[in-house]
Design a protein around this motif. Structure first.
Motif, PDB file in Angstrom:
ATOM      1  N   UNK A 383       0.849  -1.195   0.000  1.00  0.00           N
ATOM      2  CA  UNK A 383       0.000   0.000   0.000  1.00  0.00           C
ATOM      3  C   UNK A 383       0.880   1.238   0.000  1.00  0.00           C
ATOM      4  N   UNK A 384       0.509   2.204  -0.858  1.00  0.00           N
ATOM      5  CA  UNK A 384       1.221   3.475  -0.914  1.00  0.00           C
ATOM      6  C   UNK A 384       0.196   4.562  -1.227  1.00  0.00           C
ATOM      7  N   UNK A 385      -0.091   5.411  -0.241  1.00  0.00           N
ATOM      8  CA  UNK A 385      -1.065   6.462  -0.492  1.00  0.00           C
ATOM      9  C   UNK A 385      -1.664   7.007   0.783  1.00  0.00           C
ATOM     10  N   UNK A 386      -2.905   7.475   0.653  1.00  0.00           N
ATOM     11  CA  UNK A 386      -3.591   8.152   1.747  1.00  0.00           C
ATOM     12  C   UNK A 386      -4.795   7.327   2.208  1.00  0.00           C
ATOM     13  N   UNK A 387      -5.023   7.370   3.519  1.00  0.00           N
ATOM     14  CA  UNK A 387      -6.260   6.819   4.052  1.00  0.00           C
ATOM     15  C   UNK A 387      -6.348   5.317   4.054  1.00  0.00           C
ATOM     16  N   UNK A 388      -5.267   4.621   4.399  1.00  0.00           N
ATOM     17  CA  UNK A 388      -5.416   3.178   4.569  1.00  0.00           C
ATOM     18  C   UNK A 388      -6.431   2.897   5.671  1.00  0.00           C
ATOM     19  N   UNK A 389      -6.499   3.782   6.645  1.00  0.00           N
ATOM     20  CA  UNK A 389      -7.551   3.723   7.660  1.00  0.00           C
ATOM     21  C   UNK A 389      -8.404   4.976   7.544  1.00  0.00           C
ATOM     22  N   UNK A 390      -9.660   4.865   7.961  1.00  0.00           N
ATOM     23  CA  UNK A 390     -10.556   6.015   7.922  1.00  0.00           C
ATOM     24  C   UNK A 390     -10.113   7.077   8.927  1.00  0.00           C
ATOM     25  N   UNK A 391      -9.542   6.645  10.021  1.00  0.00           N
ATOM     26  CA  UNK A 391      -9.107   7.577  11.064  1.00  0.00           C
ATOM     27  C   UNK A 391      -8.041   8.539  10.545  1.00  0.00           C
ATOM     28  N   UNK A 392      -7.087   8.034   9.767  1.00  0.00           N
ATOM     29  CA  UNK A 392      -5.951   8.859   9.329  1.00  0.00           C
ATOM     30  C   UNK A 392      -5.964   9.041   7.816  1.00  0.00           C
ATOM     31  N   UNK A 393      -7.124   9.405   7.263  1.00  0.00           N
ATOM     32  CA  UNK A 393      -7.237   9.486   5.808  1.00  0.00           C
ATOM     33  C   UNK A 393      -6.390  10.612   5.216  1.00  0.00           C
ATOM     34  N   UNK A 394      -5.968  11.586   6.032  1.00  0.00           N
ATOM     35  CA  UNK A 394      -5.134  12.680   5.521  1.00  0.00           C
ATOM     36  C   UNK A 394      -3.648  12.326   5.514  1.00  0.00           C
ATOM     37  N   UNK A 395      -3.272  11.221   6.158  1.00  0.00           N
ATOM     38  CA  UNK A 395      -1.862  10.892   6.325  1.00  0.00           C
ATOM     39  C   UNK A 395      -1.393   9.929   5.238  1.00  0.00           C
ATOM     40  N   UNK A 396      -0.205  10.197   4.710  1.00  0.00           N
ATOM     41  CA  UNK A 396       0.392   9.322   3.704  1.00  0.00           C
ATOM     42  C   UNK A 396       1.153   8.194   4.396  1.00  0.00           C
ATOM     43  N   UNK A 397       1.039   6.987   3.843  1.00  0.00           N
ATOM     44  CA  UNK A 397       1.759   5.842   4.403  1.00  0.00           C
ATOM     45  C   UNK A 397       2.183   4.912   3.280  1.00  0.00           C
ATOM     46  N   UNK A 398       3.226   4.162   3.550  1.00  0.00           N
ATOM     47  CA  UNK A 398       3.717   3.147   2.611  1.00  0.00           C
ATOM     48  C   UNK A 398       4.141   1.934   3.419  1.00  0.00           C
ATOM     49  N   UNK A 399       3.612   0.766   3.075  1.00  0.00           N
ATOM     50  CA  UNK A 399       3.907  -0.420   3.865  1.00  0.00           C
ATOM     51  C   UNK A 399       3.695  -1.679   3.038  1.00  0.00           C
ATOM     52  N   UNK A 400       4.312  -2.763   3.504  1.00  0.00           N
ATOM     53  CA  UNK A 400       4.143  -4.091   2.915  1.00  0.00           C
ATOM     54  C   UNK A 400       3.765  -5.047   4.035  1.00  0.00           C
ATOM     55  N   UNK A 401       2.740  -5.846   3.793  1.00  0.00           N
ATOM     56  CA  UNK A 401       2.342  -6.870   4.757  1.00  0.00           C
ATOM     57  C   UNK A 401       2.145  -8.189   4.015  1.00  0.00           C
ATOM     58  N   UNK A 402       2.198  -9.280   4.748  1.00  0.00           N
ATOM     59  CA  UNK A 402       2.002 -10.601   4.151  1.00  0.00           C
ATOM     60  C   UNK A 402       1.253 -11.484   5.133  1.00  0.00           C
ATOM     61  N   UNK A 403       0.550 -12.472   4.595  1.00  0.00           N
ATOM     62  CA  UNK A 403      -0.209 -13.377   5.451  1.00  0.00           C
ATOM     63  C   UNK A 403      -1.059 -14.310   4.615  1.00  0.00           C
ATOM     64  N   UNK A 404      -2.259 -14.630   5.125  1.00  0.00           N
ATOM     65  CA  UNK A 404      -3.138 -15.590   4.480  1.00  0.00           C
ATOM     66  C   UNK A 404      -4.437 -14.919   4.053  1.00  0.00           C
ATOM     67  N   UNK A 405      -4.990 -15.423   2.958  1.00  0.00           N
ATOM     68  CA  UNK A 405      -6.279 -14.957   2.466  1.00  0.00           C
ATOM     69  C   UNK A 405      -7.173 -16.167   2.220  1.00  0.00           C
ATOM     70  N   UNK A 406      -8.429 -16.072   2.647  1.00  0.00           N
ATOM     71  CA  UNK A 406      -9.397 -17.139   2.399  1.00  0.00           C
ATOM     72  C   UNK A 406     -10.219 -16.870   1.149  1.00  0.00           C
ATOM     73  N   UNK A 407     -10.467 -15.602   0.856  1.00  0.00           N
ATOM     74  CA  UNK A 407     -11.193 -15.184  -0.351  1.00  0.00           C
ATOM     75  C   UNK A 407     -10.415 -14.040  -0.964  1.00  0.00           C
ATOM     76  N   UNK A 408     -10.163 -14.104  -2.276  1.00  0.00           N
ATOM     77  CA  UNK A 408      -9.391 -13.034  -2.913  1.00  0.00           C
ATOM     78  C   UNK A 408     -10.251 -12.290  -3.921  1.00  0.00           C
TER      79      UNK A 408
END
Length: 408
Positions: A383-408
Motif C-alpha cells: 500500500x502506498x497512499x492516503x487513508x489506509x484507515x478512515x481515522x488517518x485518511x489525511x496521512x500518507x503511508x507506505x507499507x508491505x504486509x504478508x499473510x493468508x487470504x481465504x477469499x481473494x
C-alpha cells in the motif's frame, strides 16, 4: 542503530515462508467428473437444476477444477440446441478428501415450447465434456376446479421440507463472500491488518427475460481493522464498519468458449462506512456506488479483469469534510490471474482534483495443504497512499504486509 524496516520484515516472515514452502503440495491429483441426472422433470422454458459430482478415487485430497464459466447444449434428435448454463448459488468449493466426492449445482435454462427427451451436454473446462439424459414435460392440463382440489389429501398440497433443506435455504443458498477475506502482518505500525466480508441474499429476481441475467438483492457487511498487535496492550488502531444494500446483476456465461471479451455484470449499492468512534476521532460517510467488470481472455485460464467503480457522497461529511480531497469519486481495479493459479491485482484512486493518489497491490498464490480442507492463499499486499484507515485518511503511508487470504 535501528534495522531497516524491510530487513525486519524478512526476519519476521522467514519462518512463515519456510512453513508455507513445506506445506505446499506439488503436482495435481486428477478427479473424475460426472453429471447426476435430475430426479424430476421440468416444463418448457423452466430452469433445470442438475448436480455435477467430482469423485476422488485417489489416496490424496484434491481441489476440483471447477471452471468459472460453463457452456451447454441440448442434443435433440441429432441436432444441437445451445442453452444458457450457470453455476447455482452455494458454498465455496473445498478440497475433496481421498475416496470422497463433492457436488455442485448447475442451472440450465430450457428452451420454451419444447418437450421430450434430450441429452444435456456441458462443456466444463478442465472437467471435460459431461453428458446426462433429461426429460422435459409437456405443459400441464387445465387447472382443477376448487371442489376437486379441496377433496385431495393435504399431503399433495404441502411439500415436506426437512430441517437440512431449510438450513440450505436460509444459509448455504444465501450466504456468500463479498470482498476479500484476509489476515496480514508487516513491519510498520500498525503491524496487522485483517478484513472479513459477506453478503446475504434477500431477494432473487428469477423472471429476468430472455437474457436470463441473475438479478439479486443482498445485504452486505465488511469489517476492516488495523491492529497494533506489537504495541503495549495490542490496541486496535482503527476499524471501519461497512454495511451496504447491494443490487447485483450477473451476466450469463458465454455460449461460445472462444469468447475473449466477457462482460461479467454490475453492482449498484448504498453503503455506510464509519469507524464507530466519537469526538475528534469520529469518521463516517454514506455513498452510492456502481461498479462493473469486463474480462479479457479465457475465464478458465489466464485473463485480465478490468473493474471500474464510481461513487457519490449522499450525506453530510461533517466528521471529515475534506474526505473527497483524498478519496475522490471512483477507483479502478486491474487483475491479472488464473482461477486456480496466482493473481495480481492493482487498485488505484485519487482525490477530487486528481491529487493525493493511492495504490494497493495484492499478490495471491494458492496453497494446498493437508491441514486445511479448503483452498487458501498466501497474500502479499503493498500500500502506498492516503487513508489506509478512515481515522488517518489525511496521512500518507507506505507499507508491505504478508499473510493468508481465504477469499481473494
Amino acid at each position: 542503530m535501528e534495522e531497516p524496516s524491510m530487513h525486519r520484515f524478512l526476519l519476521r516472515f522467514l519462518p512463515l515462508l519456510l512453513l508455507i514452502a513445506a506445506m505446499v503440495r506439488a503436482g495435481e491429483v486428477r478427479l473424475t467428473y460426472s453429471v447426476v441426472p435430475p430426479a424430476t422433470a421440468v416444463g418448457p422454458g423452466g430452469v433445470l437444476q442438475v448436480q455435477v459430482a467430482a469423485l476422488n478415487g485417489t489416496t490424496e485430497e484434491a481441489l476440483p477444477a471447477w471452471p468459472g464459466a460453463v457452456a451447454g447444449a441440448l442434443i435433440i434428435d441429432g441436432r444441437r440446441e445451445p442453452v444458457v448454463v450457470r453455476w447455482g448459488a452455494g458454498p465455496t468449493p473445498v478440497a475433496v478428501l481421498a475416496g470422497g466426492f463433492q457436488l455442485r449445482t448447475l442451472e440450465v435454462a430450457l428452451p420454451p415450447r419444447w418437450s421430450g427427451s434430450a441429452i444435456l451436454e456441458i462443456e466444463a473446462g478442465a472437467a471435460g465434456i459431461l453428458r446426462a439424459g433429461i426429460v422435459v414435460t409437456a405443459p400441464s392440463s387445465p387447472a382443477s376446479s376448487p371442489a376437486e382440489v379441496s377433496q385431495r389429501p393435504t399431503t399433495s398440497l404441502v411439500r415436506v421440507k426437512p430441517a437440512a433443506a431449510r438450513l440450505r435455504r436460509v444459509f448455504a443458498d444465501r450466504l456468500a463472500p463479498h470482498e476479500p477475506i484476509y489476515f496480514i502482518y508487516g513491519p510498520d505500525d500498525p503491524t496487522a491488518k485483517f478484513q472479513f466480508s459477506f453478503k446475504y441474499k434477500l431477494l432473487d429476481f428469477r423472471d429476468v427475460g430472455e437474457q436470463r441475467m441473475a438479478r439479486t438483492l443482498h445485504f452486505g457487511f465488511t469489517q476492516r481493522s488495523l491492529w497494533d498487535i506489537a504495541g503495549v496492550s495490542s490496541p486496535f488502531y482503527d476499524t471501519s464498519y461497512m454495511p451496504e444494500l447491494i443490487y447485483e446483476s450477473l451476466a450469463p456465461a458465454p455460449e461460445q468458449r472462444d469468447t475473449w471479451v466477457t462482460w461479467l455484470g454490475f453492482q449498484v449499492a448504498l453503503k455506510h462506512e464509519s469507524n464507530g468512534r466519537d469526538g475528534p476521532m469520529s469518521r463516517s460517510l454514506n455513498t452510492v456506488y456502481g461498479r462493473s467488470a469486463v474480462a479479457f481472455g479465457d475465464l478458465d485460464s489466464w485473463h485480465l479483469l478490468v473493474a471500474p467503480e464510481v461513487f457519490a457522497y449522499v450525506s453530510s461529511l461533517e466528521d471529515n469534510p475534506d474526505l473527497k480531497d483524498y478519496r475522490g469519486y471512483g477507483r479502478l481495479t486491474l487483475l491479472l490471474g488464473k482461477n486456480d493459479g496466482p493473481s495480481v491485482s492493482v487498485t488505484t484512486w485519487a482525490g477530487k482534483k486528481l491529487n493525493h493518489g493511492s495504490v494497493q497491490v495484492d499478490l495471491t498464490l494458492p496453497i494446498r495443504t493437508q491441514l486445511l480442507n479448503f483452498e487458501t492463499y498466501f497474500l502479499i499486499q503493498y500500500f502506498n497512499g492516503y487513508g489506509e484507515s478512515l481515522r488517518s485518511y489525511r496521512e500518507h503511508s507506505e507499507t508491505v504486509r504478508a499473510g493468508f487470504s481465504l477469499v481473494r
